[in-house]
Design an enzyme around this catalytic site. Structure first.
Site, PDB file in Angstrom:
ATOM      1  N   GLU A 329       0.855  -1.201   0.000  1.00  0.00           N
ATOM      2  CA  GLU A 329       0.000   0.000   0.000  1.00  0.00           C
ATOM      3  C   GLU A 329       0.887   1.246   0.000  1.00  0.00           C
ATOM      4  O   GLU A 329       0.732   2.149   0.807  1.00  0.00           O
ATOM      5  CB  GLU A 329      -0.891   0.012   1.236  1.00  0.00           C
ATOM      6  CG  GLU A 329      -1.459  -1.352   1.598  1.00  0.00           C
ATOM      7  CD  GLU A 329      -2.396  -1.332   2.795  1.00  0.00           C
ATOM      8  OE1 GLU A 329      -1.956  -0.969   3.892  1.00  0.00           O
ATOM      9  OE2 GLU A 329      -3.568  -1.683   2.616  1.00  0.00           O
ATOM     10  N   CYS A 425      -9.990   0.006   7.810  1.00  0.00           N
ATOM     11  CA  CYS A 425      -9.455   1.306   8.251  1.00  0.00           C
ATOM     12  C   CYS A 425     -10.139   2.492   7.572  1.00  0.00           C
ATOM     13  O   CYS A 425     -10.248   3.575   8.157  1.00  0.00           O
ATOM     14  CB  CYS A 425      -7.954   1.357   7.986  1.00  0.00           C
ATOM     15  SG  CYS A 425      -7.502   0.833   6.322  1.00  0.00           S
TER      16      CYS A 425
HETATM   17  O1  FUB Z   1      -1.957  -0.557   9.358  1.00  0.00           O
HETATM   18  C1  FUB Z   1      -3.134   0.109   9.793  1.00  0.00           C
HETATM   19  C2  FUB Z   1      -3.949   0.557   8.615  1.00  0.00           C
HETATM   20  O2  FUB Z   1      -4.374  -0.561   7.867  1.00  0.00           O
HETATM   21  C3  FUB Z   1      -3.190   1.401   7.629  1.00  0.00           C
HETATM   22  O3  FUB Z   1      -3.173   2.749   7.918  1.00  0.00           O
HETATM   23  C4  FUB Z   1      -3.893   1.091   6.363  1.00  0.00           C
HETATM   24  O4  FUB Z   1      -3.147   1.438   5.235  1.00  0.00           O
HETATM   25  C5  FUB Z   1      -4.147  -0.388   6.487  1.00  0.00           C
HETATM   26  O5  FUB Z   1      -3.033  -1.117   6.140  1.00  0.00           O
HETATM   27 ZN    ZN Z   2      -7.687   2.669   4.926  1.00  0.00          ZN
END
Ligand code: FUB
Ligand code: ZN
Length: 656
Positions: A329, A425
């Site tokens: 990501e 999230c």
């Molecule tokens: O790792 C916590 C949250 O979950 C991150 O901010 C998002 O990108 C997802 O990976």
């Molecule tokens: Zn998110």
């Protein structure tokens, strides 16, 4: 010489029809829906998680808190940071009370605060995964544990809840968490000389400092920023001590990312560009901007400027989305902006909005307002369906159901919004941004009020000063201000001239006025009892191109009108959308359609369409043979509203 005073902003009421719709949606649909999901009472499918996390139908987020509080028996379920879904939801609910008092919801949130207090340990610690299933491993695998990230999200919620409702218990939980962290982390002997793999605590502690005035919390945030990367092997050493086996990893695969991914390879002041996970980067930057402003730390400020420039000038999509790859990501490299494999996580756009807002507090530059606006009307907003109950995690600029199904490299790209995710999230993160949008409209810098967003509102300052802004933005660029200043306050009013508005007209009290644009703002000296300002922005439809360093967008154009980036969808246009060609000078037509997609401005663009080759024709042919084309017209809708009708192809960048 003019003597100015510092205005204090007391309250902003959002009156914009566009935003009122979204903010009421948060109250009526988003919050009740998400509450049901977190209580495992909604009939949903979470199988479409872009990271293929493999969870079943449950969120279990409230159950985890109940187990930690001793009210239920069982194991923790979900990610180690599952608690944060609840905290972001709580924060969104807190903001909603500011514009929509809601006693029924307030009962739920007050009870939730009690539950969270019961789940919190005596020393202030709260992370249900560790409390329930791994109490002996607290703070031992910080690369993956998200413990400070999780508590940071509660601290933000607790601050917001206290601020909106005066609930002292909510703030007390936050303070006790921060005290627990303070006791365990720092340079003193016996403390952990480390930090969390996922930044968040830095910005949360800064907000706690703002709410309480307690300098210790700001110092702790500063410590975390300074300490990052001082010992680049910190995470590896911790993992070794906690049991090196991958079986002991809290999130499989996380150990494989390099130190840069965690912004931990070197001290922040030495990091040239923001590498790694996009949300981590922008949360870190937001924390840096808070702390730099409050402490005057020049190294942190320089890092904020550097990171901002790199993201905005070299790694941001036209919609404001950031984070180009699904692998981790993460950001990739400069000018790498593929449309159809783009990640563009909703949380990253939400985080970018936080960063932009903090940068406006530091420098009065229009570009921060531009980016904030870009996120609010495009990249962040596209994360939610018009019904408030479906969400995008990944926000592509080009999508095709066949590609998402048939190409594993594009399976993270959904062409419709999902009910929920295993890693959830994004949904509540966007809800808290929408519910708090009133806090994103003005920045008061010393004697200057910056009005950098064109979202209709009524703002009350001290001494009876009131600024009322009315408009039909983003559909119209006619912006009207009325200023009531009964006590003759003297101040400067800065109004942003957006970078997309090549020209503008200004009238003050009905007379035309010529003012220079300084760093994206025009400035008026105000000391009259009342004043009207009329600003006309350039709302012509623009055919845009990307820098020719962006190879993915070479010879392509995108359509933008005001801040709104447009998308072509298969439901309005004949597929495949790749066959359309648009010239930069193409004739365009704009019309507001109040029945479509809850009311959107639609753009029609004159185009050409190649006749599609026969499916039995050879795959490769002599290019000198002309291809037949026909005149066509593309119908385009705002990017934020795509995927609210039939499933199909979508494109922002069109062939030229
Ligand atoms: O790792 C916590 C949250 O979950 C991150 O901010 C998002 O990108 C997802 O990976
Ligand atoms: Zn998110």
């Amino acid at each position: 010489m003019q003597v100015y005073t510092t205005p204090k902003l007391n309250k902003v009421k959002v009156t914009s029809d566009f935003w009122k719709r979204y903010r009421e949606l948060v109250v009526k649909e988003v919050l009740p829906y998400q509450w049901k999901v977190m209580n495992d009472e909604a009939d949903i499918s979470i199988s479409e998680d872009p990271q293929n996390n493999g969870q079943d139908k449950n969120s279990h987020a409230i159950a985890n808190l109940k187990i930690a509080a001793g009210q239920m028996k069982g194991h923790h379920y979900g990610f180690p940071f599952q608690d944060t879904d609840v905290y972001k939801w709580l924060e969104a609910a807190a903001y909603s009370f500011g514009y929509h008092p809601n006693p029924d919801l307030k009962k739920i949130t007050d009870n939730l605060i009690d539950l969270i207090a019961d789940a919190q340990e005596d020393d202030g610690y709260l992370s249900t995964y560790f409390q329930i299933d791994a109490p002996e491993r607290k703070f031992k695998r910080l690369q993956q544990s998200h413990e400070l990230y999780t508590m940071g999200h509660y601290i933000e919620a607790g601050v917001a809840y206290h601020h909106e409702t005066g609930n002292e218990k909510a703030l007390d939980i936050a303070k006790r968490m921060a005290d627990c962290i303070d006791k365990n982390f720092g340079l003193e002997e016996g403390k952990i000389h480390g930090y969390d793999g996922h930044p968040e605590i830095e910005l949360a502690l800064s907000r706690l400092y703002e709410e309480t005035g307690e300098k210790r919390y700001l110092d702790l945030a500063h410590y975390f920023l300074n300490q990052r990367g001082q010992d680049p092997a910190f995470f590896e050493k911790q993992i070794k001590a906690d049991g090196d086996s991958p079986d002991r990893d809290l999130i499989p695969g996380m150990r494989d990312f390099p130190r840069e991914y965690y912004l931990a390879a070197e001290p922040i002041k030495d990091q040239k560009v923001p590498h790694g996970h996009a949300v981590r980067v922008v949360y870190l930057c937001t924390g840096m901007a808070y702390v730099a402003r409050y402490t005057g730390d020049k190294d942190l400020l320089a890092a904020c400027d550097r990171f901002w420039n790199d993201i905005v000038k070299r790694q941001m999509y036209i919609t404001g989305n950031i984070g180009q790859t699904t692998t981790g990501e993460a950001f990739t490299y400069d000018y790498d902006l593929p449309s159809d494999t783009d990640y563009g996580e909703t949380c990253a756009s939400v985080g970018m909005s936080f960063f932009a807002r903090q940068m406006l507090n530091i420098h009065a530059k229009g570009e921060y307002g531009d980016v904030l606006e870009k996120e609010l009307f495009n990249g962040a907003l596209s994360g939610m369906a018009l019904d408030g109950k479906h969400f995008f995690y990944v926000n592509p600029l080009e999508a095709d159901p066949a590609a998402s199904k048939g190409n594993p490299g594009k399976s993270h790209v959904l062409t419709h919004r999902a009910d929920w995710f295993g890693c959830a999230c994004c949904p509540a993160n966007l809800a808290r941004l929408i519910a708090s949008v009133d806090e994103y409209l003005y920045t008061v810098n010393g004697d200057t009020i910056l009005s950098h967003q064109f979202i209709s509102n009524e703002a009350e300052f001290d001494d009876g000063l009131k600024i009322v802004q009315t408009n039909h933005f983003p559909w119209s660029g006619d912006i009207h201000y009325e200023i009531e200043n009964p006590n003759d306050k003297s101040f400067k009013l800065g109004i942003r001239i957006p970078s997309w508005s090549a020209n503008f007209d200004l009238e003050v009290n009905g007379s035309a006025k010529d003012l220079p644009v300084e760093d994206g703002f025009i400035y008026l000296d105000v000391d009259d009892k009342s004043l009207t300002i009329d600003l006309k922005l350039d709302m012509d439809v623009k055919v845009m191109r990307a820098s020719n360093r962006v190879s993915d967008d070479f010879d392509k154009v995108a359509i933008q009108r005001g801040p709104i980036v447009y998308a072509a969808e298969q439901t309005d246009n004949q597929a495949p959308l790749s066959l359309y060609e648009v010239t930069p000078g193409a004739k365009t037509e704009y019309k507001f359609d109040k029945k479509l997609l809850d009311g959107v401005g639609v753009v029609k663009v004159a185009a050409k369409r190649q006749k599609i080759d026969d499916e039995n024709a050879p795959l490769y042919v002599d290019a000198s043979k002309p291809v037949e084309t026909e005149s066509a017209e593309l119908t385009m809708v705002p990017y934020y509203a795509w995927a609210n009708r039939e499933n199909g192809q979508m494109r922002v960048w069109l062939n030229k």
